[in-house]
Design an enzyme around this catalytic site. Structure first.
Site, PDB file in Angstrom:
ATOM      1  N   CYS A  25       0.797  -1.225   0.000  1.00  0.00           N
ATOM      2  CA  CYS A  25       0.000   0.000   0.000  1.00  0.00           C
ATOM      3  C   CYS A  25       0.832   1.280   0.000  1.00  0.00           C
ATOM      4  CB  CYS A  25      -0.937   0.001   1.202  1.00  0.00           C
ATOM      5  SG  CYS A  25      -2.123  -1.374   1.204  1.00  0.00           S
ATOM      6  N   HIS A  36      -2.733  20.162   6.188  1.00  0.00           N
ATOM      7  CA  HIS A  36      -3.651  19.076   5.840  1.00  0.00           C
ATOM      8  C   HIS A  36      -2.930  17.733   5.979  1.00  0.00           C
ATOM      9  CE1 HIS A  36      -6.202  22.242   4.151  1.00  0.00           C
ATOM     10  NE2 HIS A  36      -5.122  22.673   3.507  1.00  0.00           N
ATOM     11  N   HIS A  50     -14.973   5.181   3.533  1.00  0.00           N
ATOM     12  CA  HIS A  50     -16.399   4.857   3.454  1.00  0.00           C
ATOM     13  C   HIS A  50     -16.870   4.747   2.005  1.00  0.00           C
ATOM     14  CE1 HIS A  50     -20.772   5.805   3.559  1.00  0.00           C
ATOM     15  NE2 HIS A  50     -20.737   5.022   4.627  1.00  0.00           N
ATOM     16  N   ASN A  95     -10.427   0.567   0.944  1.00  0.00           N
ATOM     17  CA  ASN A  95      -8.962   0.586   0.891  1.00  0.00           C
ATOM     18  C   ASN A  95      -8.538   0.189  -0.522  1.00  0.00           C
ATOM     19  OD1 ASN A  95      -6.212   0.250   1.129  1.00  0.00           O
ATOM     20  ND2 ASN A  95      -6.291  -1.215   2.804  1.00  0.00           N
ATOM     21  N   HIS A 104      -3.378   7.269   4.712  1.00  0.00           N
ATOM     22  CA  HIS A 104      -3.721   6.021   4.025  1.00  0.00           C
ATOM     23  C   HIS A 104      -4.963   5.388   4.650  1.00  0.00           C
ATOM     24  CE1 HIS A 104      -3.587   2.058   2.364  1.00  0.00           C
ATOM     25  NE2 HIS A 104      -3.197   1.494   3.495  1.00  0.00           N
ATOM     26  N   HIS A 129      11.960   1.645   6.223  1.00  0.00           N
ATOM     27  CA  HIS A 129      11.799   0.222   5.897  1.00  0.00           C
ATOM     28  C   HIS A 129      12.311  -0.623   7.067  1.00  0.00           C
ATOM     29  CE1 HIS A 129      11.524  -3.456   3.727  1.00  0.00           C
ATOM     30  NE2 HIS A 129      11.365  -2.892   2.542  1.00  0.00           N
TER      31      HIS A 129
END
Length: 466
Positions: free
Chosen positions: A168, A339, A372, A376, A343, A247
């Site tokens: 992702c 802002h 919503h 995802n 994710h 990572h």
């Protein structure tokens, strides 16, 4: 004497020229986001509550306990009724996908979003100098990048990168790759294409850690057009200020908490471990520790250092019985960030980040609404969140945006954007932004399938409800 004066003057001019050359070169290394286009599949791919139940019912390896687990997961997920699934789900063939299913799913997105973003900027495919494609869980031969090049008849000398397995967080990895290319190549266009192929990745077993992914992921994608052309800086939407990648693949727990594997019966799926929140927190903290000095004002950094120093003094006093332990001071990211683009990994992910950064519901609204409405969508989800902010006309010139993503490996990547001009294009939200936020985010799964929770495992028979 005159010779020395000439020598000094020449040296001074050479020094000034060198500084100017370095400055001028740095200007050509700037990274701008010209435009982006999120993919909105057709309405016949909408996955409502009733059809979701039909899909679960025909997954033969599930029993009552799995039904109860999935119901609890989807009710608390924050996902609504208007998300999208691949066509294979509506054909009833999710358990036996073909190569063509996967390719068709990707090409439907490619042909829609890429064409739209090029048309919006008045560019032809032949003007693209760099192509970066990231789709984590599907790799074809020729590559998906090659399929795009063939369809759009792009140039023979185009620089091509086809990324897989990045999870992702792949979208920001692709942006980081383009930024690196821009440092050595001037006046070029780059196209980042980010998505995930769900067609070949439906899990048909009953391991709880693997059926969870069936609930969370939905179809989507985004095409992002970038450039380092100095002449286009005022036309751009965003300027990339910095990007940080963390990572934790060297840590065994982090590496194995989010991984594609086979279950005990040999069925391939995506395993989400119970230690995933812990691994995500570690990576998130390390990432924030690195990016904070790059994006926050000095006054906030100094305040936090002093507050931490005083906290440690008070804590040492409290351990000696001189008082209660004071709360640990928190850094205020809102002093440097306007802002937050988070994710949409799930309701728990959004809540966790909001709590860690002391964000308000106004700050979290774009991520909640995106989860919503679209679910995802893996690596592309950040751009749907950004599009929501734009559609709500929140993004004004000189505002800053912090994008935060997580991915298998385990990775946490973040980038800091500056808004170049006032933005108000609705993008993928333009036809429905007036309906958000809705009065309630409660999905109807519990109302329709709540009876599952009352069933007795010893007497339950699915056939009675078909």
């Amino acid at each position: 004497m005159e010779f020395l004066c000439i020598l000094y003057a020449f040296s001074a001019l050479y020094f000034i020229f060198t500084l100017w050359k370095r400055y001028d070169k740095k200007r050509d290394q700037q990274c701008y986001i010209l435009d982006y286009e999120c993919h909105k599949p057709t309405d016949d791919r909408k996955l409502d509550t009733e059809y979701s139940g039909e899909i679960i019912k025909r997954t033969k390896n599930l029993g009552l306990l799995e039904y109860q687990f999935l119901l609890k997961a989807i009710v608390s997920s924050g996902i609504g009724e208007q998300t999208y699934a691949p066509r294979i789900m509506f054909d009833g063939r999710e358990s036996c996908p073909t190569l063509e299913d996967s390719i068709t799913e990707m090409e439907e997105f490619f042909h829609d979003s890429i064409q739209k973003v090029l048309d919006k900027q008045g560019l032809s495919p032949s003007q693209i100098d760099v192509l970066v494609v990231n789709v984590s869980m599907f790799a074809s031969v020729p590559s998906l990048a090659s399929r795009i090049i063939n369809h759009y008849k792009m140039r023979e000398d185009i620089k091509v990168y086809n990324l897989s397995g990045m999870g992702c967080s792949a979208s920001l990895i692709s942006v980081g790759l383009v930024r690196s290319i821009f440092k050595t190549n001037n006046n070029i266009y780059a196209l980042v294409v980010t998505s995930e192929s769900l067609s070949p990745n439906w899990y048909t077993g009953n391991a709880r850690s693997m059926i969870l992914a069936n609930c969370l992921f939905r179809s989507g994608g985004c095409a992002v057009l970038m450039t380092n052309k100095r002449a286009l800086k005022d036309k751009a939407m965003f300027k990339l200020k910095c990007l940080v990648r963390t990572h934790h693949g060297a840590k065994d727990e982090s590496y194995g908490c989010c991984i594609q594997q086979e279950d005990e019966q040999g069925r391939l799926g995506f395993h989400l471990s119970k230690i995933l929140p812990k691994a995500a927190t570690r990576a998130f903290v390390d990432n924030l520790r690195e990016i904070s000095p790059k994006i926050l004002p000095i006054r906030e950094l100094v305040r936090f250092i002093l507050a931490t120093f005083l906290w440690k003094l008070r804590q040492s006093s409290s351990t000696k019985g001189l008082g209660t332990s004071p709360p640990k001071p928190l850094i205020n990211f809102k002093t440097g960030v306007d802002h937050f683009c988070i994710h949409t990994g799930g309701k728990a992910v959004i809540d966790g980040i909001g709590k860690s950064l002391c964000l308000t519901e106004h700050d979290l609204e774009p991520a909640r609404m995106t989860l919503h409405r679209f679910g995802n969508t893996s690596a592309s989800s950040l751009w749907y969140v950004l599009a929501y902010m734009e559609a709500k006309k929140r993004l004004k010139k000189a505002d800053t945006v912090l994008m935060i993503s997580f991915g298998a490996g385990f990775k946490c990547n973040s980038c800091f954007l500056e808004v170049v001009r006032d933005l108000e294009d609705g993008n993928v939200w333009k036809d429905e932004i007036s309906m958000y936020p809705p009065k309630s985010l409660t999905n109807p799964f519990l109302e329709k399938f709540g009876w599952v929770q009352q069933e007795d495992p010893s007497t339950f028979m699915l056939e009675n409800y078909l």
